[in-house]
Design a protein around this motif. Structure first.
Motif, PDB file in Angstrom:
ATOM      1  N   LEU A   1      18.736  17.154-113.703  1.00 12.72           N
ATOM      2  CA  LEU A   1      19.209  18.157-114.656  1.00 12.72           C
ATOM      3  C   LEU A   1      18.790  19.554-114.226  1.00 12.72           C
ATOM      4  O   LEU A   1      19.566  20.511-114.323  1.00 12.72           O
ATOM      5  CB  LEU A   1      18.643  17.864-116.043  1.00 12.72           C
ATOM      6  N   ALA A   2      17.540  19.649-113.760  1.00 11.48           N
ATOM      7  CA  ALA A   2      17.023  20.952-113.356  1.00 11.48           C
ATOM      8  C   ALA A   2      17.906  21.549-112.267  1.00 11.48           C
ATOM      9  O   ALA A   2      18.264  22.731-112.315  1.00 11.48           O
ATOM     10  CB  ALA A   2      15.584  20.814-112.863  1.00 11.48           C
ATOM     11  N   PHE A   3      18.284  20.702-111.305  1.00  9.72           N
ATOM     12  CA  PHE A   3      19.122  21.227-110.243  1.00  9.72           C
ATOM     13  C   PHE A   3      20.497  21.639-110.760  1.00  9.72           C
ATOM     14  O   PHE A   3      21.090  22.616-110.314  1.00  9.72           O
ATOM     15  CB  PHE A   3      19.282  20.199-109.122  1.00  9.72           C
ATOM     16  N   LEU A   4      20.976  20.901-111.749  1.00 10.82           N
ATOM     17  CA  LEU A   4      22.318  21.178-112.259  1.00 10.82           C
ATOM     18  C   LEU A   4      22.364  22.521-112.988  1.00 10.82           C
ATOM     19  O   LEU A   4      23.288  23.320-112.775  1.00 10.82           O
ATOM     20  CB  LEU A   4      22.711  20.055-113.225  1.00 10.82           C
ATOM     21  N   ILE A   5      21.361  22.796-113.842  1.00 12.45           N
ATOM     22  CA  ILE A   5      21.475  23.951-114.732  1.00 12.45           C
ATOM     23  C   ILE A   5      20.670  25.163-114.268  1.00 12.45           C
ATOM     24  O   ILE A   5      20.760  26.233-114.873  1.00 12.45           O
ATOM     25  CB  ILE A   5      21.052  23.587-116.176  1.00 12.45           C
ATOM     26  N   ALA A   6      19.868  25.019-113.214  1.00  8.65           N
ATOM     27  CA  ALA A   6      19.077  26.162-112.744  1.00  8.65           C
ATOM     28  C   ALA A   6      19.989  27.314-112.334  1.00  8.65           C
ATOM     29  O   ALA A   6      21.170  27.093-112.018  1.00  8.65           O
ATOM     30  CB  ALA A   6      18.201  25.736-111.575  1.00  8.65           C
ATOM     31  N   PRO A   7      19.458  28.543-112.346  1.00  2.00           N
ATOM     32  CA  PRO A   7      20.272  29.696-111.943  1.00  2.00           C
ATOM     33  C   PRO A   7      20.824  29.526-110.526  1.00  2.00           C
ATOM     34  O   PRO A   7      21.902  30.029-110.211  1.00  2.00           O
ATOM     35  CB  PRO A   7      19.278  30.861-112.012  1.00  2.00           C
ATOM     36  N   SER A   8      20.087  28.795-109.680  1.00  2.00           N
ATOM     37  CA  SER A   8      20.599  28.558-108.330  1.00  2.00           C
ATOM     38  C   SER A   8      21.208  27.159-108.238  1.00  2.00           C
ATOM     39  O   SER A   8      21.397  26.619-107.156  1.00  2.00           O
ATOM     40  CB  SER A   8      19.455  28.680-107.326  1.00  2.00           C
ATOM     41  N   GLY A   9      21.464  26.535-109.383  1.00  7.15           N
ATOM     42  CA  GLY A   9      21.906  25.144-109.404  1.00  7.15           C
ATOM     43  C   GLY A   9      23.401  24.970-109.210  1.00  7.15           C
ATOM     44  O   GLY A   9      24.133  25.929-108.934  1.00  7.15           O
ATOM     45  N   TRP A  10      23.834  23.737-109.420  1.00  5.14           N
ATOM     46  CA  TRP A  10      25.206  23.384-109.051  1.00  5.14           C
ATOM     47  C   TRP A  10      26.242  24.065-109.938  1.00  5.14           C
ATOM     48  O   TRP A  10      27.276  24.535-109.449  1.00  5.14           O
ATOM     49  CB  TRP A  10      25.372  21.861-109.135  1.00  5.14           C
ATOM     50  N   ILE A  11      25.960  24.127-111.245  1.00  3.97           N
ATOM     51  CA  ILE A  11      26.945  24.747-112.140  1.00  3.97           C
ATOM     52  C   ILE A  11      27.138  26.209-111.763  1.00  3.97           C
ATOM     53  O   ILE A  11      28.279  26.689-111.628  1.00  3.97           O
ATOM     54  CB  ILE A  11      26.489  24.618-113.614  1.00  3.97           C
ATOM     55  N   ALA A  12      26.007  26.916-111.526  1.00  9.55           N
ATOM     56  CA  ALA A  12      26.103  28.327-111.122  1.00  9.55           C
ATOM     57  C   ALA A  12      26.870  28.462-109.813  1.00  9.55           C
ATOM     58  O   ALA A  12      27.671  29.377-109.624  1.00  9.55           O
ATOM     59  CB  ALA A  12      24.705  28.912-110.993  1.00  9.55           C
ATOM     60  N   ARG A  13      26.635  27.524-108.888  1.00 11.11           N
ATOM     61  CA  ARG A  13      27.322  27.586-107.594  1.00 11.11           C
ATOM     62  C   ARG A  13      28.822  27.351-107.740  1.00 11.11           C
ATOM     63  O   ARG A  13      29.632  27.960-107.044  1.00 11.11           O
ATOM     64  CB  ARG A  13      26.751  26.520-106.643  1.00 11.11           C
ATOM     65  N   LEU A  14      29.195  26.434-108.672  1.00 12.91           N
ATOM     66  CA  LEU A  14      30.611  26.098-108.835  1.00 12.91           C
ATOM     67  C   LEU A  14      31.401  27.280-109.389  1.00 12.91           C
ATOM     68  O   LEU A  14      32.578  27.460-109.050  1.00 12.91           O
ATOM     69  CB  LEU A  14      30.765  24.889-109.765  1.00 12.91           C
ATOM     70  N   ILE A  15      30.761  28.080-110.250  1.00 11.85           N
ATOM     71  CA  ILE A  15      31.505  29.176-110.873  1.00 11.85           C
ATOM     72  C   ILE A  15      31.208  30.529-110.203  1.00 11.85           C
ATOM     73  O   ILE A  15      31.654  31.572-110.677  1.00 11.85           O
ATOM     74  CB  ILE A  15      31.221  29.256-112.394  1.00 11.85           C
ATOM     75  N   SER A  16      30.427  30.492-109.115  1.00 10.01           N
ATOM     76  CA  SER A  16      30.115  31.752-108.427  1.00 10.01           C
ATOM     77  C   SER A  16      30.737  31.740-107.032  1.00 10.01           C
ATOM     78  O   SER A  16      30.822  30.692-106.402  1.00 10.01           O
ATOM     79  CB  SER A  16      28.594  31.921-108.292  1.00 10.01           C
ATOM     80  N   PRO A  17      31.109  32.862-106.512  1.00 12.53           N
ATOM     81  CA  PRO A  17      31.075  34.156-107.202  1.00 12.53           C
ATOM     82  C   PRO A  17      32.343  34.416-108.018  1.00 12.53           C
ATOM     83  O   PRO A  17      32.459  35.465-108.639  1.00 12.53           O
ATOM     84  CB  PRO A  17      30.968  35.145-106.041  1.00 12.53           C
ATOM     85  N   GLU A  18      33.302  33.433-108.030  1.00 17.17           N
ATOM     86  CA  GLU A  18      34.610  33.710-108.615  1.00 17.17           C
ATOM     87  C   GLU A  18      34.516  34.217-110.050  1.00 17.17           C
ATOM     88  O   GLU A  18      35.104  35.239-110.415  1.00 17.17           O
ATOM     89  CB  GLU A  18      35.504  32.465-108.561  1.00 17.17           C
ATOM     90  N   LEU A  19      33.805  33.482-110.919  1.00 17.03           N
ATOM     91  CA  LEU A  19      33.782  33.839-112.336  1.00 17.03           C
ATOM     92  C   LEU A  19      32.659  34.801-112.678  1.00 17.03           C
ATOM     93  O   LEU A  19      32.782  35.611-113.591  1.00 17.03           O
ATOM     94  CB  LEU A  19      33.624  32.566-113.191  1.00 17.03           C
TER      95      LEU A  19
END
Lengths: 560, 231
Positions: free
Chosen positions: A110-128
């Motif tokens: 979970l930590a990796f998923l939601i961290a600022p450098s995590g997967w969710i941030a990576r999926l929506i960056s830098p586009e969104l």
């Protein structure tokens, strides 16, 4: 002569088993209380002066009560909305794999998923977002403990669901629900008004165990929880790791306070139960059918399940990917290349940690299985029936928070020179493995058709022949499943390994938690994958061996 | 041929209620039927005879088999064979494995034991069934396998606990005849417990209630009437 000795040993088994759970808890609590009280309670005085106290206490109560309430409501919603429907079978199949994920691995994922450098941030960056580097946001370790609460729910929901599924057939739900439906009640109202009271009576102890755990978890709170101050339990461990004697006294005082908090929270919960029961009776009296609840509840239940199971799955997948990732820079959703290099490089260290984990886990599980089967055998041989008190004792190590009695046990282990050996750590694990192994095995064991024993006895078969040739082989599936549960519990233990192991016994879980603050995601990933692999393999064996044994025995299939 | 099964003032009480009160002798090859509606103490009687009476029942009187007092012996030493309503074949063993479990250990050697098992199966029209999964057998085949298993253990008396109740009507007569014939051939005293008057009639011997009342010759009408009432 030998039979007499065996029967005597069997008669002792329940006492020995309960003793193995009660004595460490009691001795540990005493050992925690003693340093807290010495010097006229200097530890308590120092604790009262600690500026973070109010916040740490609030965090412990908030995350504990919040995650437990959320997990329970979701459990009820899922059962009420889906019990007996086809989608329920699919949900049901998710439970065992989710349950066997160790807490630390789930938290790391979970930590990796939601961290600022995590997967969710990576999926929506830098586009969104426009982020080119990880933003400076406190999503992980957020000060309100929201990510900790999410992590706790992801682990507690499957546990409560499983316990509810075990209890459900005994509530007469299959008759009560149709009756409510023919009277015009909606699914949710029908379930809550007719079946929930009987179900909750059986779910009460598991819910209390969940509450006690959620308030006091250390490993999950270290990874996901707030810092400065952290939850009270984490602060206890931090104080304990400091060298000075004064900080050990504060730690002991804080552990006592934590225990008192759990008791207070349980009392509060109990009071809320009474209020809820009255509200339920009042609602039933008014006869409103509340059919409008069904659709939103079903949507909510499905969404919540998808979010918890999905985030856990995605987080673990991310960790797996990290363990084989080459270059993986921030806004990239996927690594630039894959490599086995980290695995190869860390193999010697990993192999050592893995073998310690397995030795401790297998020893504790084997001992728990032998004791549990001996107890169950004694039950049928001597016609003993465990009362509700014995059952409550079984839950004792799950209800008394680890943080309250393990510090005392650590002191005792250190004084007797037993700290830091694999055997002592395995013994400490046994305290927590035993209840789960017993709870997992006792249902199928008691459900065995007793006429088989009578039939065999009339053919002249002795008690031991019936046990070794009939009952035990027929129980192969349930025994292996209970063993897998036990191994998963042992692999997941953090605090007992840390405190009783004294730094000399390192398992995958202690290593993974220790690594979590460092940020070497590749090594964290590798440890988490091995943490997952052991229970997965054990559950795989528990499925495969009976399937192989009984491939030509139709009636034996499905007994697991 | 073995000696008789003797029930001497065998009384079973549950609290103030007397469930069983029997004094009777079953000679070798004879079938005595205990008949009554469910809940009338029939299964209690069998529990007392096999030594599996649950706690709470008070037992007095003696049970003798072939002159030996077996009242207080453990189940495995009593020499009583038992057939249930269901076949209760061990589901994790093959049909042959089930029969092998019952065959006394003094018959030694794999080949010899297998031969005994095969011969027993063949005698009941089940030749070649040894490796089969019990779950794949038909109701009639299962009933026959269960009887073979019971007899292979060489009991000195046979107890039948409504063993035909679960069978289809046409099969029932056939299996009943098979069971009674085999029991007579083996020369065993047989105690049959049932609520079905047809069973009692086919058995041909004395018919008693659990409290020792003689239900024959007026058995038919009275028993039928009770049966209805119980349903």
């Amino acid at each position: 002569m030998t039979t007499a000795v065996t029967t005597d040993l069997l008669r002792l088994a329940p006492v020995l088993t309960l003793g193995l759970m009660v004595v460490p808890v009691a001795a540990g609590l005493a050992g925690t209380l003693a340093p807290a009280l010495k010097n006229g309670g200097a530890g308590f005085a120092a604790l009262a002066d600690w500026p973070g106290l109010a916040r740490a206490v609030a965090l412990s109560l908030g995350t504990g009560l919040g995650s437990t309430l959320l997990s329970l409501l979701l459990t009820i919603a899922i059962l009420a909305a889906f019990a007996g429907r086809p989608v329920f079978d699919r949900l049901r199949r998710l439970i065992a794999p989710l349950l066997s994920v160790p807490h630390a691995a789930a938290a790391l994922g979970l930590a990796f998923l939601i961290a600022p450098s995590g997967w969710i941030a990576r999926l929506i960056s830098p586009e969104l977002t426009g982020w080119q580097s990880p933003p400076d946001l406190l999503i992980l370790n957020d000060p309100l403990g929201l990510s900790l609460t999410l992590g706790l729910v992801a682990k507690e929901l499957p546990f409560l669901l499983l316990m509810a599924l075990v209890a459900l057939p005994q509530t007469g739900a299959d008759q009560r629900l149709p009756v409510a439906a023919t009277l015009g009640y909606g699914r949710i109202a029908g379930f809550v008004l007719t079946t929930l009271p009987a179900l909750y009576a059986q779910l009460r102890l598991p819910v209390y165990a969940v509450l006690a755990y959620a308030m006091t978890t250390v490993d999950m709170a270290m990874i996901l929880g707030p810092t400065l101050p952290p939850t009270l339990s984490v602060q206890v461990v931090l104080w304990m790791s400091e060298a000075s004697l004064a900080s050990r006294d504060i730690a002991a005082a804080a552990a006592c306070l934590q225990f008192a908090l759990v008791i207070a929270a349980l009392a509060l919960w109990r009071g809320a139960e009474a209020l809820a029961a009255r509200a339920l009776t009042a609602t039933a009296f008014h006869g409103r059918r509340l059919t409008g609840l069904d659709r939103p509840t079903a949507t909510l239940a499905l969404t919540a399940t998808a979010v918890t199971a999905g985030s856990l799955g995605a987080g673990l997948a991310g960790l797996a990917l990290w363990s084989v990732a080459g270059q993986w820079q921030f806004p990239d959703a996927l690594p630039a290349s894959l490599t086995m290099r980290h695995w190869v490089d860390s193999l010697p260290v990993l192999a050592d940690t893995l073998s310690q984990t397995l030795i401790v886990g297998l020893a504790a599980t084997l001992a728990a299985l032998v004791l549990t089967i001996a107890c169950l055998r004694a039950e049928s041989t001597h016609h003993l029936r465990p009362g509700p008190r014995a059952l409550a004792l079984l839950y004792l190590p799950l209800l008394v928070p680890q943080i309250a009695f393990l510090p005392g046990l650590q002191v005792l282990a250190a004084r007797t020179g037993m700290q830091g050996t694999l055997a002592t750590v395995a013994l400490a694990h046994l305290v927590f493995v035993l209840p789960y192994v017993f709870l997992s095995l006792c249902g199928p064991w008691r459900a065995w058709d007793g006429r088989i024993a009578t039939a065999a006895a009339t053919m002249g078969a002795s008690e031991s022949r019936i046990f070794w040739h009939l009952r035990l082989p027929m129980m192969a599936g349930p025994v292996l499943t209970a063993g897998a549960v036990g191994l998963a519990v042992s692999v997941g233990q953090y605090l007992p390994t840390l405190l009783i192991g004294g730094g000399r016994v390192e398992t995958l879980t202690t290593e993974a938690v220790a690594l979590s603050s460092g940020g070497n995601r590749r090594l964290i990933g590798a440890h988490a994958m091995l943490q997952l692999a052991i229970p997965a393999l054990a559950f795989g064996i528990a499925l495969a061996v009976p399937a192989m044994l009984w491939r030509n025995r139709r009636q034996m299939r499905g007994i697991a | 041929m073995t000696g008789p099964l003797d029930l001497q003032s065998l009384c079973i009480d549950l609290g103030p209620r007397r469930l069983v009160d029997l004094t009777l002798t079953i000679r070798a090859g004879e079938i005595v039927t205990i008949m009554g509606p469910s809940g009338a103490g029939k299964s209690t009687l069998l529990g007392a005879l096999t030594g599996t009476l649950p706690a709470g029942f008070a037992l007095s009187g003696r049970v003798r088999l072939d002159g030996t007092d077996i009242t207080d012996l453990p189940t495995r030493s009593r020499g009583l064979g038992l057939l249930f309503q269901d076949a209760v074949l061990f589901p994790h063993l093959s049909v042959g494995g089930n029969l092998g479990f019952a065959l006394p250990a003094r018959i030694r050697g794999r080949a010899e034991r297998q031969a005994r098992i095969d011969a027993a199966l063949a005698s009941a029209g089940l030749a070649g069934f040894a490796p089969r999964d019990p779950a794949t057998l038909s109701g009639g085949q299962r009933a026959r396998a269960a009887l073979l298993r019971t007899l292979l253990a060489e009991p000195r008396a046979l107890l039948l606990d409504e063993p035909f109740a679960r069978l289809d009507a046409d099969l029932r007569a056939q299996i009943r005849r098979f069971t009674f014939d085999r029991a007579r051939q083996a020369g065993l005293p047989v105690l049959l417990v049932t609520h079905d008057p047809e069973d009692a009639e086919a058995a041909g011997g004395p018919v008693l209630s659990p409290l020792g009342e003689n239900l024959r010759p007026a058995a038919k009408g009275a028993a039928r009437h009770r049966d209805r009432a119980a349903d």
